[in-house]
Design an enzyme around this catalytic site. Structure first.
Site, PDB file in Angstrom:
ATOM      1  N   ASN A  73       1.283  -9.152  -5.674  1.00 48.67           N
ATOM      2  CA  ASN A  73       1.337  -8.194  -6.767  1.00 48.67           C
ATOM      3  C   ASN A  73       2.227  -8.672  -7.924  1.00 48.67           C
ATOM      4  OD1 ASN A  73       1.415  -5.877  -8.336  1.00 48.67           O
ATOM      5  ND2 ASN A  73       2.852  -4.813  -6.998  1.00 48.67           N
ATOM      6  N   PRO A  74       1.668  -8.842  -9.138  1.00 48.82           N
ATOM      7  CA  PRO A  74       2.482  -9.269 -10.282  1.00 48.82           C
ATOM      8  C   PRO A  74       3.052  -8.102 -11.087  1.00 48.82           C
ATOM      9  CG  PRO A  74       0.198  -9.264 -10.937  1.00 48.82           C
ATOM     10  CD  PRO A  74       0.227  -8.792  -9.484  1.00 48.82           C
ATOM     11  N   GLU A  78       0.822  -1.203   0.000  1.00 46.24           N
ATOM     12  CA  GLU A  78       0.000   0.000   0.000  1.00 46.24           C
ATOM     13  C   GLU A  78       0.860   1.258   0.000  1.00 46.24           C
ATOM     14  OE1 GLU A  78      -0.396  -2.517   2.069  1.00 46.24           O
ATOM     15  OE2 GLU A  78      -2.403  -3.317   1.688  1.00 46.24           O
ATOM     16  N   PRO A  92      11.294 -15.018   0.114  1.00 48.09           N
ATOM     17  CA  PRO A  92      10.110 -15.185   0.964  1.00 48.09           C
ATOM     18  C   PRO A  92       9.421 -13.851   1.218  1.00 48.09           C
ATOM     19  CG  PRO A  92      12.032 -16.300   1.906  1.00 48.09           C
ATOM     20  CD  PRO A  92      12.525 -15.433   0.797  1.00 48.09           C
ATOM     21  N   GLY A 140      13.339  -4.573   0.990  1.00 51.69           N
ATOM     22  CA  GLY A 140      13.512  -3.443   0.093  1.00 51.69           C
ATOM     23  C   GLY A 140      14.436  -3.687  -1.078  1.00 51.69           C
ATOM     24  N   GLU A 141      14.747  -4.955  -1.395  1.00 53.62           N
ATOM     25  CA  GLU A 141      15.657  -5.245  -2.505  1.00 53.62           C
ATOM     26  C   GLU A 141      15.000  -6.081  -3.605  1.00 53.62           C
ATOM     27  OE1 GLU A 141      20.174  -4.859  -1.403  1.00 53.62           O
ATOM     28  OE2 GLU A 141      19.365  -6.715  -0.531  1.00 53.62           O
TER      29      GLU A 141
END
Length: 441
Positions: free
Chosen positions: A337-338, A68, A270, A312-313
């Protein structure tokens, strides 16, 4: 349930929160001990501000977690361009770290207060938001009621409602109507989401599409990317990203089935990095050699799996492959999310359980940028086919890019829908002296 019973149910929820409020501090301390709360900022969860409230118009934007938060970043930047102050709340430490890394001083970040009377009242009294924009599927009753009492417009953007949530709210339709009718505006992701919000009592509701289609691709450190590309060399790769329990084992099975044919490197990311130890133990138990990003391990020729266990990577991991299986879709439900893998040039594979991202997958599958696999055997066949067939892989990658271009435009539609609320704030902001008020304790 009658409207009277609905009011009683909401009053009981509110009373339960007040009754349990004395346990809030011990509860937050326990979560901090488990690494689920920022111990230095626990008071924010009780509604105590840790920053000064600036003069002038302020919009409270809430984004529950990383997805989000990423979705609302373009909208936040548009509001900041109009000189409106943004208070951004999130619920997780991961999303807080993302806000600091991507937005820095563009926003004021606080952890969202508990949905209990005293923290919420304290929070609203201090920050005095002119509007509240929420990018989340959950409804928090106490927050909704307290904002409505102060006649603060509540706007839901990038709004979606899952099959399960819609069924649950529909079974308590009077409670739903009591809460959803308090929303000033809903900007829904799809026609189906819009219909569901209207059925539950929200009005007005418009459709914008998914804000995530207008976000920038996740960044990465170019030096780190170059290092891993050099270590991987000419080996084929594929990735299983945003995986949940059971899907790492499925990725292991795919790797072991394809290794004699392709000698590939499998990248596993993961959804929750704190599961990395158990995932590594499982992979080693399957006889696989594992390199972990968090240990800065080298990817040697002997490494079977590169375990992406950092926050964050995702931009790094996706740039190391052109084939990405997106999790929470094979052994779990809802999907993930794709859009990020499609943006970054991956042929997208998914399991069948993608209810939460139905519209995005519909566009990608229709264009040929994504493919649904029903089980591990089908996943292995799809990965192998895309590894050995460069033309088919490139066609899927190009189709994904085309689908992304078709889906763009949600930001413009969202901003247009918000204009009756943000245009007056823009005028007021530009008339304000550029000073900061002292913090109120």
């Amino acid at each position: 349930m009658s409207s009277g019973l609905a009011r009683i149910a909401l009053a009981s929820y509110r009373l339960a929160g007040i009754t349990l409020y004395p346990l809030s501090s011990p509860y937050l301390a326990y979560r901090a001990m488990k690494g689920k709360e920022d111990s230095s900022r626990r008071l924010e969860r009780l509604g105590y501000a840790s920053l000064a409230r600036p003069r002038g118009p302020l919009v409270w934007v809430h984004a529950a977690s990383v997805g989000e938060t990423m979705a609302v970043m373009p909208l936040i930047r548009e509001l900041r361009r109009r000189e409106i102050h943004i208070l951004l709340t999130t619920g997780t430490m991961t999303s807080a770290a993302l806000v600091q890394a991507r937005l820095g001083d563009e926003v004021m970040h606080q952890y969202v207060p508990l949905d209990v009377k005293f923290p919420i009242k304290r929070f609203i009294a201090y920050w005095k938001p002119d509007a509240c924009i929420t990018a989340e599927s959950e409804i928090w009753p106490t927050t909704v009621v307290e904002l409505a009492r102060r006649r603060i417009p509540q706007i839901r953007v990038n709004a979606r409602i899952s099959d399960r949530s819609f069924t649950r709210w529909s079974n308590h339709n009077n409670i739903a109507e009591t809460l959803f009718e308090k929303l000033a505006l809903v900007v829904a992701q799809s026609d189906l989401d819009a219909e569901r919000f209207r059925d539950l009592g929200a009005w007005p509701v418009i459709v914008s599409g998914n804000l995530k289609t207008d976000t920038d691709p996740p960044p990465c450190d170019e030096v780190t990317l170059a290092r891993y590309r050099k270590e991987i060399g000419a080996r084929k790769t594929w990735a299983a990203i945003s995986t949940f329990d059971g899907e790492e084992k499925a990725a292991s099975a795919v790797h072991r089935a394809l290794k004699p044919k392709n000698g590939q490197l499998t990248i596993i990311v993961p959804r929750h990095p704190d599961r990395a130890d158990e995932v590594e133990e499982m992979l080693k138990g399957e006889g696989l050699n594992v390199a972990r990003r968090s240990r800065n391990d080298e990817i040697t020729a002997a490494v079977d799996v590169f375990l992406g266990d950092t926050i964050g990577e995702m931009g790094l991991y996706l740039r190391l492959t052109e084939i990405a299986f997106v999790g929470k879709s094979l052994t779990n439900e809802g999907g993930q999310n794709p859009l990020e893998p499609a943006m970054l040039g991956s042929a997208v594979l998914t399991g069948p359980n993608i209810q939460n991202f139905r519209d995005s997958y519909h566009h990608l599958v229709r264009k040929g940028g994504a493919r649904v696999v029903k089980d591990i055997e089908m996943l292995a066949k799809a990965v192998h086919y895309l590894m050995i067939n460069d033309l088919a892989r490139r066609k899927m990658v190009d189709a994904g890019h085309e689908a992304m271009e078709e889906m763009r435009g949600a930001l413009g539609k969202t901003v247009k829908a918000l204009e009756p609320y943000i245009n007056p704030l823009t005028v007021s902001a530009r008339l304000q002296p550029k000073t900061v008020a002292a913090a109120v304790r």
